[in-house]
Design a protein around this motif. Structure first.
Motif, PDB file in Angstrom:
ATOM      1  N   HIS A 153      -7.874  51.520  78.872  1.00  0.00           N
ATOM      2  CA  HIS A 153      -8.855  52.242  78.050  1.00  0.00           C
ATOM      3  C   HIS A 153      -8.179  53.486  77.471  1.00  0.00           C
ATOM      4  O   HIS A 153      -8.094  54.518  78.138  1.00  0.00           O
ATOM      5  N   PRO A 154      -7.696  53.436  76.232  1.00  0.00           N
ATOM      6  CA  PRO A 154      -6.888  54.520  75.658  1.00  0.00           C
ATOM      7  C   PRO A 154      -7.575  55.883  75.616  1.00  0.00           C
ATOM      8  O   PRO A 154      -6.890  56.898  75.597  1.00  0.00           O
ATOM      9  N   PHE A 186     -13.900  59.343  76.326  1.00  0.00           N
ATOM     10  CA  PHE A 186     -14.053  60.203  75.154  1.00  0.00           C
ATOM     11  C   PHE A 186     -14.147  59.355  73.885  1.00  0.00           C
ATOM     12  O   PHE A 186     -13.865  58.151  73.904  1.00  0.00           O
ATOM     13  N   ASP A 187     -14.518  59.992  72.778  1.00  0.00           N
ATOM     14  CA  ASP A 187     -14.622  59.263  71.511  1.00  0.00           C
ATOM     15  C   ASP A 187     -13.262  59.040  70.859  1.00  0.00           C
ATOM     16  O   ASP A 187     -13.156  58.267  69.897  1.00  0.00           O
ATOM     17  N   LYS A 188     -12.223  59.678  71.372  1.00  0.00           N
ATOM     18  CA  LYS A 188     -10.859  59.441  70.903  1.00  0.00           C
ATOM     19  C   LYS A 188      -9.904  59.951  71.973  1.00  0.00           C
ATOM     20  O   LYS A 188     -10.290  60.765  72.829  1.00  0.00           O
ATOM     21  N   PRO A 189      -8.649  59.503  71.960  1.00  0.00           N
ATOM     22  CA  PRO A 189      -7.697  59.960  72.976  1.00  0.00           C
ATOM     23  C   PRO A 189      -7.368  61.447  72.819  1.00  0.00           C
ATOM     24  O   PRO A 189      -7.509  62.023  71.733  1.00  0.00           O
ATOM     25  N   TRP A 190      -6.894  62.043  73.889  1.00  0.00           N
ATOM     26  CA  TRP A 190      -6.370  63.407  73.849  1.00  0.00           C
ATOM     27  C   TRP A 190      -4.928  63.340  73.362  1.00  0.00           C
ATOM     28  O   TRP A 190      -4.056  62.778  74.027  1.00  0.00           O
ATOM     29  N   ARG A 242     -11.639  68.720  69.250  1.00  0.00           N
ATOM     30  CA  ARG A 242     -11.560  68.246  70.606  1.00  0.00           C
ATOM     31  C   ARG A 242     -12.245  66.885  70.732  1.00  0.00           C
ATOM     32  O   ARG A 242     -13.306  66.668  70.132  1.00  0.00           O
ATOM     33  N   PRO A 243     -11.672  65.957  71.524  1.00  0.00           N
ATOM     34  CA  PRO A 243     -12.392  64.716  71.835  1.00  0.00           C
ATOM     35  C   PRO A 243     -13.698  65.045  72.570  1.00  0.00           C
ATOM     36  O   PRO A 243     -13.758  65.992  73.362  1.00  0.00           O
ATOM     37  N   GLN A 244     -14.747  64.260  72.312  1.00  0.00           N
ATOM     38  CA  GLN A 244     -16.052  64.505  72.908  1.00  0.00           C
ATOM     39  C   GLN A 244     -16.382  63.415  73.928  1.00  0.00           C
ATOM     40  O   GLN A 244     -16.097  62.237  73.699  1.00  0.00           O
ATOM     41  N   VAL A 269     -23.367  59.850  76.834  1.00  0.00           N
ATOM     42  CA  VAL A 269     -23.573  61.067  76.051  1.00  0.00           C
ATOM     43  C   VAL A 269     -23.674  60.679  74.584  1.00  0.00           C
ATOM     44  O   VAL A 269     -22.774  60.017  74.044  1.00  0.00           O
ATOM     45  N   ASP A 270     -24.769  61.090  73.925  1.00  0.00           N
ATOM     46  CA  ASP A 270     -24.952  60.710  72.527  1.00  0.00           C
ATOM     47  C   ASP A 270     -24.173  61.642  71.598  1.00  0.00           C
ATOM     48  O   ASP A 270     -23.493  62.578  72.043  1.00  0.00           O
ATOM     49  N   ALA A 271     -24.287  61.399  70.305  1.00  0.00           N
ATOM     50  CA  ALA A 271     -23.502  62.155  69.319  1.00  0.00           C
ATOM     51  C   ALA A 271     -23.868  63.628  69.295  1.00  0.00           C
ATOM     52  O   ALA A 271     -23.055  64.470  68.890  1.00  0.00           O
TER      53      ALA A 271
END
Length: 334
Positions: free
Chosen positions: A167-168, A211-215, A224-226, A252-254
């Motif tokens: 899971h990236p 998270f919504d994207k990798p660090w 920052r990734p959320q 966690v929603d948007a």
């Protein structure tokens, strides 16, 4: 012997050339990054920037460094900062912080002191520098707001993060603070009778966050990734006779609102409730109703001093069992 000597000289010259090119690339890379931040409106200054360590290291030292992001209001100042790496393994670096530094948020500035703060960071072989794993440690850590002389201390702090291979954008995080001592004013407000010890007996957490994207480098340069899913394996705090544990999972929603359930176990929960009122976390007018409701639940469980109850997050609200507590926290990283 002449052939061997010639080969040794050629190899030494080739390695020296590689080191010089690498050293130049490292220094110019950092300088370019600082210039790019300034072009975006950041305060990004450093007194000197030097890379040394021939023949096997790329050790870069910044002096009088200042970074400030106007979009988030976050800033950091330090008299020096070091990034140390082996020349044959540049994706694994050691970051070293000074004994004193300043961290600013939109609400407060904090003076941070420690005897030894450093981190081991491993990034992927990619231009985006995705974080693979990191471990940060600090000894004799002290955090003091600039506006008031109230210091929170920890004998040792350990923070670790590791990306899950399948899971990236998912990371397992661990936190442990040894000898955590809250600020004196805060302790007096929570415990006016002075019954609790100066330090926590335990303060730790084990959590997996998607998270919504990798660090990676964009986490600093852009946004920052959320968090989008949080699995709390265990978080616990023990302070004298008080103990609080939590485990569960939420999405966690948007907008940053959590949805899900976390099971909370509290020992000597009435004292914890009174501390929440004393700290201003819980309104005094609501405390009596909440205590009556939780008292009934604890009696039904057979142990009036211990609570084992779900904390529910739904539609931007939070409930402790059947008792409404108010608005849910917004989980967004600035």
């Amino acid at each position: 012997m002449r052939i061997l000597l010639t080969l040794i000289v050629i190899a030494a010259a080739a390695w020296s050339g590689y080191w010089y090119i690498g050293k130049t690339g490292v220094s110019e890379g950092f300088s370019t990054w600082l210039e790019a931040r300034r072009a975006e409106g950041w305060a990004a200054e450093t007194g000197t920037l030097e890379t040394v360590g021939y023949p096997n290291r790329f050790d870069t030292t910044f002096t009088d460094i200042t970074l400030a992001d106007p979009d988030t209001g976050l800033a950091w100042e330090a008299p020096f900062f070091q990034i140390l790496a082996l020349s044959y393994k540049p994706n694994h670096v050691i970051a070293v912080w000074p004994d004193e530094q300043l961290v600013a948020t939109p609400r407060e500035k904090y003076q941070v002191t420690s005897s030894d703060m450093r981190a081991s960071v491993v990034v992927g072989a990619d231009l985006d520098l995705p974080l693979e794993r990191t471990t940060l440690t600090a000894e004799e850590l002290a955090v003091t707001p600039v506006s008031e002389d109230q210091t929170t201390r920890a004998e040792a702090l350990r923070l670790a993060a590791e990306r899950l291979p399948a899971h990236p954008a998912t990371y397992r995080l661990g936190l442990a603070a040894d000898g955590l001592s809250p600020a004196l004013e805060w302790r007096v407000r929570l415990d006016p009778a002075g019954k609790l010890p100066e330090r926590f007996d335990a303060f730790e957490a084990d959590v997996t966050v998607e998270f919504d994207k990798p660090w990676d480098r964009s986490a600093i340069e852009e946004a920052r990734p959320q968090p989008r899913r949080i699995e709390l394996r265990l978080a616990q705090a023990r302070w004298g006779e008080l103990e609080l544990q939590a485990a569960g999972e939420v999405t966690v929603d948007a907008q940053g609102y959590p949805e899900g359930e976390v099971t909370v176990k509290a020992r000597n929960w009435r004292d914890i409730l009174r501390m929440a009122v004393a700290s201003g976390t819980l309104p005094d007018a609501f405390a009596g109703t909440l205590e009556d409701g939780l008292g009934l639940i604890s009696q039904m469980s057979g142990n009036p001093k211990t609570l084992d109850i779900p904390l529910n997050f739904r539609n931007g609200k939070v409930r402790l069992g059947p008792v409404p507590l108010g608005d849910a926290p917004v989980l967004r990283l600035r």
